[in-house]
Design an enzyme around this catalytic site. Sequence first.
Site, PDB file in Angstrom:
ATOM      1  N   ASP A 157      -5.573   8.428  10.825  1.00 47.73           N
ATOM      2  CA  ASP A 157      -4.272   7.918  11.047  1.00 47.73           C
ATOM      3  C   ASP A 157      -3.486   8.524  12.437  1.00 47.73           C
ATOM      4  O   ASP A 157      -3.701   9.620  12.921  1.00 47.73           O
ATOM      5  CB  ASP A 157      -3.173   8.438   9.938  1.00 47.73           C
ATOM      6  CG  ASP A 157      -3.547   7.742   8.676  1.00 47.73           C
ATOM      7  OD1 ASP A 157      -3.637   6.512   8.730  1.00 47.73           O
ATOM      8  OD2 ASP A 157      -3.481   8.454   7.499  1.00 47.73           O
ATOM      9  N   GLU A 187       0.805  -1.224  -0.030  1.00 44.52           N
ATOM     10  CA  GLU A 187       0.069   0.046   0.218  1.00 44.52           C
ATOM     11  C   GLU A 187       0.869   1.136  -0.107  1.00 44.52           C
ATOM     12  O   GLU A 187       1.629   1.405   0.981  1.00 44.52           O
ATOM     13  CB  GLU A 187      -1.011   0.037   1.048  1.00 44.52           C
ATOM     14  CG  GLU A 187      -1.767  -1.254   1.278  1.00 44.52           C
ATOM     15  CD  GLU A 187      -2.689  -1.032   2.694  1.00 44.52           C
ATOM     16  OE1 GLU A 187      -2.694  -0.023   3.326  1.00 44.52           O
ATOM     17  OE2 GLU A 187      -3.221  -2.190   2.763  1.00 44.52           O
TER      18      GLU A 187
END
Length: 259
Positions: A58, A47
């Site tokens: 995140d 990824e």
Amino acid sequence: MNKINQLFNNRGDKKLLSLYFCAGCPTLDSTADVILTMQSRGIDMIEVGIPFSDPLADGPVIQGAATQALKNGMNLKLLFSQLTAIKDQVQIPLLLMGYLNPILHYGVEAFCQSCVEAGISGAIIPDLPFDDYQNIVKPIADRYDLRIIMLITPETSEERIRFIDQHTDGFIYMVSSAAITGTQKSFDEQKQEYFRRINGMNLRNPRMIGFGISNAQTLKAAQDNAAGAIIGSKFVTLLSENEGNPNAALDQLFDALAK
């Protein structure tokens, strides 16, 4: 056949390992080296993070990497150029992972076309509403044979999970918890029960478990309950600590996953 489908169709009993890193961090020109090194060291899928100024899902490690990448000058146009340059050397599936805003700014059709030109097999867009996926993104992505990977969490209802399973292809990204990304020492009983519950649903798509995997215990829990594991924050940290040397970072990651 799309490389993502090919990977899962041909894996047999193998448990897969996918790694995430943020393009443009620690250095602007490190993308190709990181990808090719991962491939040579046996990573099954990668990824590639698109840096964004407001990465809501995140934790501090990946937020920090995105901030550094943006300071370094990384953007989607440059990233596609870097990926296109190594397209013929990459045999494993590459996915772009990023937030919707930069993709909309780039243009969904242009994004999908650039993905094909750069050898990208799919994308993960954490803040993409499912209705927009179905009505806007999926019809375009399907024309380019791209897989748009959707996420589920412990809070996702069974009805929603089955709906996602029915209307997506490739794999389902199974987030280990509703928290932001980051490493964990172990998965508690609540998370283990979530894994077992999804396991028992006999979904059509294979699943990969991510968020919080950083050692042998969390890796085993993920691999026991899915097709494999996705590691992000731990690898991003090690890549930074090793001044962008992917071989050294992978050495330390494999060592950590054995403990």
